[in-house]
Design an enzyme around this catalytic site. Sequence first.
Site, short mmCIF file in Angstrom:
data_model
loop_
_atom_site.label_atom_id
_atom_site.label_comp_id
_atom_site.label_asym_id
_atom_site.label_seq_id
_atom_site.Cartn_x
_atom_site.Cartn_y
_atom_site.Cartn_z
N LYS A 202 0.84 -1.21 0.00
CA LYS A 202 0.00 0.00 0.00
C LYS A 202 0.88 1.25 0.00
O LYS A 202 2.08 1.18 0.33
CB LYS A 202 -0.91 -0.02 1.23
CG LYS A 202 -0.17 0.00 2.57
CD LYS A 202 -1.10 -0.31 3.74
CE LYS A 202 -0.34 -0.30 5.05
NZ LYS A 202 -1.18 -0.77 6.18
N TYR B 146 14.62 30.30 9.41
CA TYR B 146 13.35 30.97 9.75
C TYR B 146 13.20 31.13 11.25
O TYR B 146 13.45 30.20 12.02
CB TYR B 146 12.16 30.13 9.25
CG TYR B 146 11.89 30.25 7.77
CD1 TYR B 146 11.54 31.48 7.20
CD2 TYR B 146 11.94 29.12 6.96
CE1 TYR B 146 11.27 31.57 5.84
CE2 TYR B 146 11.66 29.21 5.60
CZ TYR B 146 11.33 30.44 5.04
OH TYR B 146 11.06 30.53 3.71
C1 LIG Z 1 -0.42 -1.69 6.91
C2 LIG Z 1 -1.01 -3.00 7.27
C3 LIG Z 1 -0.22 -4.16 7.37
C4 LIG Z 1 1.30 -4.12 7.33
O1 LIG Z 1 1.75 -3.67 8.57
P1 LIG Z 1 3.31 -3.56 8.94
O2 LIG Z 1 3.30 -3.15 10.36
O3 LIG Z 1 3.87 -2.53 8.03
O4 LIG Z 1 3.89 -4.90 8.70
C5 LIG Z 1 -0.84 -5.38 7.56
N1 LIG Z 1 -2.19 -5.45 7.69
C6 LIG Z 1 -2.98 -4.35 7.63
C7 LIG Z 1 -4.44 -4.51 7.81
C8 LIG Z 1 -2.42 -3.10 7.44
O5 LIG Z 1 -3.20 -2.02 7.43
#
Ligand SMILES: *Cc1c(COP(=O)(O)O)cnc(C)c1O
Length: 377
Positions: free
Chosen positions: A51, A272
């Site tokens: 993702k 800044y």
């Molecule tokens: C993002 C996500 C993962 C992966 O999690 P990590 O901690 O990056 O291994 C797995 N399952 C779901 C439902 C997620 O949202």
Amino acid sequence: MDSAILDHRPHEESALQGASGYLTIDLGALARNYEKLSAEVAPAQAAAVVKADAYGLGAERVARKLYEHGCRHFFVAQFVEAERLRPLLSPDAAIFVLNGLQPGNEIPCAEGGIVPVINSLEQLQQWASATAHLKRRLPAVLQFDTGMSRLGVPPQDRAALSAILKTCGMVEILFMMSHLASADDAGSEQNGEQLAEMHRVAEEFPEFDICFANSGGVFLGNSYHGALARPGIALYGGAPTAGKPNPMEPVVRLDVAVVQTRTVPAGTRVGYGATYVTARETRLATIAAGYADGLPRSLSNRGAVYCDGVRLPMVGRVSMDSITVDVSTLPEGRLGFGSLVEVLGPNQTLEDVARDAGTISYEILTGLGHRYHRLYR
Ligand SMILES: *Cc1c(COP(=O)(O)O)cnc(C)c1O
């Protein structure tokens, strides 16, 4: 910690091509991390969570590489991500959408060969209507909420779910899944509580295979592995468990170019808001990346970059496109226009930057942005 990517620096001359920095992504290390996670969960299988553009590293390159190394289950969060990835992967690779269906997208999802995670009774009915409309079986993953209160069928809906499933013979459940809220904290009681709840779900729905562990969950032991694990951050070299040595190989290295150097007297304001004033004569270098490149403003006067293993503290505020660092501890002339400094590499891990920024490795990785020149190795 020793890996090829850490020794490899992009050639300094290439900084003259005009890139602000070089994000080096070691696909070999990615593949070795996948193999390590697969071995850890065997005989269960390991999926890959890709993702958010594979946590910022490029979903297309990452997914293809992992497919070559045997991965056949890919999770994205959103339908648009699945649509983009689908034509790039062979049909025997399943692409699952964690957020599941959106109102009205069940037919494109079905016709696109994309598998939704069903999170609610509504999404189940929507998918069942697609099976009726298309007159064919459609696969799905069924998510249960075991204590995170984010996505998935809550306990009080399980009886209704069971009844509806009996009327949805054309919906083919490939896995039932749930997500751990505290898996990165190996000592958290919540892990055992969620596992126990998952077992109660499994008693009610004994026909389905379990998909449960994220990266942290993989390292909680066999009882968490089910039939399919879903690691994300660990693939990309992030630490799966807080406060423990990181068993994964680093995958990213980030080198940023120096734009300008100067020597200023004691009492000079930097950046800044003049939040930093030099205490003595100081040599400064301004580097070509800022918060728009994923180096959060919270690193102001806290973070650092490295050169030849020497820590160069960020002084003053992080700007949108640049950061000023104190290079006084380096030999004079070591850094000049176009030189590269290390932001992520052998001296500074993702977790180091995240800690200095007051966030987590996930946020640093997914924020790295698109202005760096990407080198895939
Ligand atoms: C993002 C996500 C993962 C992966 O999690 P990590 O901690 O990056 O291994 C797995 N399952 C779901 C439902 C997620 O949202």
